[in-house]
Design an enzyme around this catalytic site. Structure first.
Site, PDB file in Angstrom:
ATOM      1  N   CYS A  78       0.792  -1.243   0.000  1.00  0.00           N
ATOM      2  CA  CYS A  78       0.000   0.000   0.000  1.00  0.00           C
ATOM      3  C   CYS A  78       0.821   1.287   0.000  1.00  0.00           C
ATOM      4  O   CYS A  78       0.687   2.115  -0.888  1.00  0.00           O
ATOM      5  CB  CYS A  78      -0.911   0.055   1.223  1.00  0.00           C
ATOM      6  SG  CYS A  78      -1.947  -1.367   1.483  1.00  0.00           S
ATOM      7  N   HIS A 141      -1.947   6.735   4.272  1.00  0.00           N
ATOM      8  CA  HIS A 141      -0.860   5.762   4.314  1.00  0.00           C
ATOM      9  C   HIS A 141       0.497   6.304   3.895  1.00  0.00           C
ATOM     10  O   HIS A 141       1.373   5.552   3.463  1.00  0.00           O
ATOM     11  CB  HIS A 141      -1.211   4.521   3.474  1.00  0.00           C
ATOM     12  CG  HIS A 141      -1.104   3.264   4.282  1.00  0.00           C
ATOM     13  ND1 HIS A 141      -0.757   2.051   3.755  1.00  0.00           N
ATOM     14  CD2 HIS A 141      -1.295   3.053   5.605  1.00  0.00           C
ATOM     15  CE1 HIS A 141      -0.741   1.153   4.697  1.00  0.00           C
ATOM     16  NE2 HIS A 141      -1.069   1.724   5.843  1.00  0.00           N
TER      17      HIS A 141
HETATM   18 CA   LIG Z   1      -3.111  -2.319  -0.668  1.00  0.00          CA
END
Ligand SMILES: [Ca+2]
Length: 545
Positions: A78, A141
């Site tokens: 991610c 993130h």
């Molecule tokens: Ca992901």
């Protein structure tokens, strides 16, 4: 960069000229809507052949737009993937990697100290130069500490979370993941924003949908071009869906999540049409990495015919579903065989806004508009990294692996399998196998599943190697790695409501099944003094060499 931006703001100049002349302003640059899924696989959409046929809206989006079957992320995890999308740069350039272990994936868990560096120029900050209002909905993130938050890096608005929706936690040793509206924490997952792990029920996709619809309506009313980054995460384990969608898929809970996301995309596209701005809104749908086969089939998706999944640099970890939609501009019902990258969304978005990418740094993204509008194909390599290790490259239909690895034997024996049912001898290895001198080369046209390496004695192998070698050499010679941001963890940086009375801890172990720098056990008491307030993770990862 600023000079470049000013020079290319063609539409702004037009508007100013029009205003001086007292005539109606020129059209705005197109709105930009990036729909980024989380751990959704190449094979999860009906238009990609998923047999359940439960994505009618995405299939229709493809029918009205352009499908990119050869579209790649920049990392099979991610955080680095998202950093690449927003910077147009490989994670090794932006610092979104770790050097704590060889070929080691890393992301931003709650105790990560680093995040997106101030020196990186993010897409929303650049689009501001062309008058865009920007919002991120969903998962960020790129670092959870305040200096790394979206509003510090060009976004005007944020509704969502800095981290994955893992949990619930005890709120003592580890807090639940916070949810923000702009700079303000408005609650936490499993508390104000419940996720029922037993039933899979959570209302988050509906909340994220409403945030998107409201933002679009508001910007349209203000006649302001917008950039909306819709980074939803219902297909990331633990997968979830709202009540009306639970139990409706033939594929189980993962399918329920897909069906709700598909329905949401349909509603967003309908709103653009209803508002009369569909022809002035560029929409791109893709995913941040391949389906997490470690969670499949109940909590993970499908990578179609490709090998392995999330965490790996095989095709299943890196090749993504991708659809471009811009009625009246991108011809309907087309398929582009351009090798595309998530980093191209950066450069393409700037191009749409009449801006050029920064010239003071290496940018890896291509402008895809020639592919989308004129059908032009550009030769370009796709590089596959884990950490700071170049694992593989694809050029044309040839893919060369310089390293093969899935995960360690130790992890594998614990049942952590990134390639369930897909063991390919000598390819899906559990020790890190070096092939830098004589790479394993596959022809992805004849062998999309990477099962049959070309014979190193064949003319085809030598020809492919001859083409690939200079491209890789050029890339590596010119590469200037950024300062690694994902090396250091410190429990004291977790977002507690109260200051952490424990102070600093040295963590000595890792759980790496999720690819994160997840500390698992504290050092012996008392923790050693650390006046600098930051501890370096200088212990080699326990489970990954
Ligand atoms: Ca992901």
């Amino acid at each position: 960069m600023a000079a470049v931006a000013v020079a290319t703001r063609w539409w702004l100049l037009l508007m100013l000229s029009a205003a001086e002349l007292g005539v109606a302003p020129a059209p705005q640059p197109p709105n930009i809507l990036l729909l980024l899924m989380d751990d959704m696989g190449w094979g999860d959409l009906g238009v990609y052949g998923e047999p359940s046929r439960e994505t009618p809206n995405l299939d229709q989006m493809a029918a009205q737009g352009m499908l990119f079957p050869n579209f790649y992320t920049a990392n099979p995890l991610c955080s680095p993937s998202r950093a690449a999308l927003l910077t147009g740069r490989l994670p090794i350039r932006s610092g979104f990697y770790t050097t704590n272990g060889h070929a080691r994936n890393a992301y931003t868990p709650q105790e990560i100290v680093g995040g997106i560096p101030d020196s990186e120029l993010l897409l929303p900050a650049l689009l501001k130069g062309a008058g865009y209002a920007s919002k991120i909905v969903g998962k960020w993130h790129l670092g959870h500490r305040p200096q790394f938050h979206p509003l510090k890096h060009g976004f005007d608005e944020w509704f969502g979370s800095p981290n994955c929706h893992f949990g619930p936690y005890d709120n003592k040793a580890r807090p639940n993941i916070p949810v923000y509206r702009d700079q303000e924490m408005v609650g936490r997952f499993y508390e104000e924003f419940p996720i029922n792990l037993k039933t899979g029920e959570a209302n988050l996709t509906q909340i994220y949908l409403q945030e998107a619809l409201e933002f679009i309506q508001r910007q349209q009313a203000a006649h302001r071009p917008f950039f909306l980054y819709w980074a939803v995460d219902a297909t990331h384990a633990p997968v979830y869906a709202s009540k009306p969608f639970l139990g409706t898929s033939q594929r189980g809970r993962y399918g329920d999540a897909i069906r709700e996301l598909d329905d949401s995309v349909g509603r967003i596209l309908r709103l653009l049409r209803d508002l009369g701005i569909a022809e002035n809104t560029f929409v791109f749908f893709t995913s941040d990495n391949g389906a997490a086969l470690i969670s499949a089939p109940r909590q993970g998706g499908s990578n179609g015919p490709f090998l392995c999944g999330k965490q790996t640099t095989f095709e299943g970890g890196m090749r993504e579903p991708a659809i471009a939609w811009w009625p009246g501009h991108i011809p309907a019902g087309q398929v582009s065989h351009q090798l595309g990258s998530i980093m191209d969304l950066f450069t393409t978005s700037l191009s749409l806004a009449g801006l050029e990418p920064p010239r003071d740094r290496a940018i890896d993204g291509l402008d895809l508009l020639p592919a989308m509008l004129q059908g032009h194909l550009t030769d370009r390599p796709i590089f596959y990294y884990r950490g700071n290790t170049l694992m593989a490259v694809t050029l044309g239909l040839y893919k060369a692996h310089f390293w093969t690895w899935t995960n360690s034997w130790e992890e594998f024996k614990q049942g952590i399998d990134f390639c369930p049912g897909q063991n390919v001898s000598g390819v899906t290895t559990h020790s890190q196998e070096e092939h830098t001198k004589l790479p394993l080369i596959f022809h992805l046209g004849r062998d999309p599943g990477e099962r049959f390496p070309l014979s190193i004695a064949s003319i085809e192998y030598l020809d492919a190697l001859r083409r690939i070698t200079p491209v890789v050499q050029q890339h590596q010679e010119a590469l200037v790695p950024g300062q690694p941001q994902l090396n250091v963890c410190n429990r004291a940086v977790m977002e507690q409501d109260e200051p952490n009375p424990c102070g600093m801890w040295v963590w000595t172990g890792w759980v790496d099944g999720l690819g994160c720098s997840q500390p698992v056990s504290p050092a012996p008491h008392p923790p050693p003094p650390n006046p600098a307030g930051v501890l370096r993770m200088d212990v080699q990862p326990k489970l990954l060499p």
